[in-house]
Design a protein around this motif. Structure first.
Motif, PDB file in Angstrom:
ATOM      1  N   LEU A 107     -30.035  17.066  39.158  1.00  0.00           N
ATOM      2  CA  LEU A 107     -28.688  17.626  39.048  1.00  0.00           C
ATOM      3  C   LEU A 107     -27.840  16.807  38.076  1.00  0.00           C
ATOM      4  O   LEU A 107     -27.097  17.377  37.266  1.00  0.00           O
ATOM      5  CB  LEU A 107     -28.029  17.669  40.428  1.00  0.00           C
ATOM      6  N   ASP A 108     -27.968  15.491  38.108  1.00  0.00           N
ATOM      7  CA  ASP A 108     -27.226  14.628  37.199  1.00  0.00           C
ATOM      8  C   ASP A 108     -27.648  14.866  35.753  1.00  0.00           C
ATOM      9  O   ASP A 108     -26.804  14.920  34.858  1.00  0.00           O
ATOM     10  CB  ASP A 108     -27.457  13.163  37.578  1.00  0.00           C
TER      11      ASP A 108
ATOM     12  N   MET B  27     -28.885  17.642  34.502  1.00  0.00           N
ATOM     13  CA  MET B  27     -28.389  18.953  34.087  1.00  0.00           C
ATOM     14  C   MET B  27     -26.905  18.901  33.776  1.00  0.00           C
ATOM     15  O   MET B  27     -26.438  19.475  32.783  1.00  0.00           O
ATOM     16  CB  MET B  27     -28.674  19.995  35.172  1.00  0.00           C
ATOM     17  N   ALA B  28     -26.132  18.198  34.608  1.00  0.00           N
ATOM     18  CA  ALA B  28     -24.690  18.093  34.384  1.00  0.00           C
ATOM     19  C   ALA B  28     -24.396  17.323  33.105  1.00  0.00           C
ATOM     20  O   ALA B  28     -23.508  17.700  32.333  1.00  0.00           O
ATOM     21  CB  ALA B  28     -24.028  17.413  35.580  1.00  0.00           C
ATOM     22  N   SER B  29     -25.147  16.260  32.839  1.00  0.00           N
ATOM     23  CA  SER B  29     -24.948  15.488  31.607  1.00  0.00           C
ATOM     24  C   SER B  29     -25.267  16.336  30.383  1.00  0.00           C
ATOM     25  O   SER B  29     -24.550  16.285  29.380  1.00  0.00           O
ATOM     26  CB  SER B  29     -25.835  14.240  31.610  1.00  0.00           C
TER      27      SER B  29
ATOM     28  N   LEU C 103     -25.072  19.576  30.141  1.00  0.00           N
ATOM     29  CA  LEU C 103     -24.024  20.579  30.003  1.00  0.00           C
ATOM     30  C   LEU C 103     -22.766  19.986  29.372  1.00  0.00           C
ATOM     31  O   LEU C 103     -22.160  20.592  28.483  1.00  0.00           O
ATOM     32  CB  LEU C 103     -23.694  21.189  31.365  1.00  0.00           C
ATOM     33  N   LEU C 104     -22.395  18.786  29.796  1.00  0.00           N
ATOM     34  CA  LEU C 104     -21.214  18.142  29.222  1.00  0.00           C
ATOM     35  C   LEU C 104     -21.436  17.789  27.756  1.00  0.00           C
ATOM     36  O   LEU C 104     -20.533  17.948  26.933  1.00  0.00           O
ATOM     37  CB  LEU C 104     -20.855  16.888  30.021  1.00  0.00           C
TER      38      LEU C 104
END
Length: 71
Positions: A39-40, A42-44, A46-47
């Motif tokens: 999850l981390d 994927m979030a990185s 995306l940002l």
């Protein structure tokens, strides 16, 4: 920490239900940490993608020079 617990469980086996509970808890901790890591990532991503998109719109190119500058 969970990997250390599983390693200890393999070296010093706990008898009966306690061994099953300790093993399941360690395995669950490993699965949860892997899910949080994914999850981390994927979030990185995306940002970073959003930042690249913003930066792309802020560049201006001088006519004929091929040099880009930030506006």
């Amino acid at each position: 920490m969970a990997s250390f617990g599983l390693l200890c469980l393999m070296i010093i086996p706990a008898p009966g239900i306690w061994g099953v509970l300790i093993g399941c808890t360690c395995a669950l901790a490993i699965v949860i940490s892997a899910a949080l890591w994914l999850l981390d990532r994927m979030a990185s991503g995306l940002l970073n993608w959003r930042e690249r998109l913003r930066a792309k719109g802020r560049r201006a190119v001088h006519a004929g020079s091929g040099i880009a500058r930030k506006v």
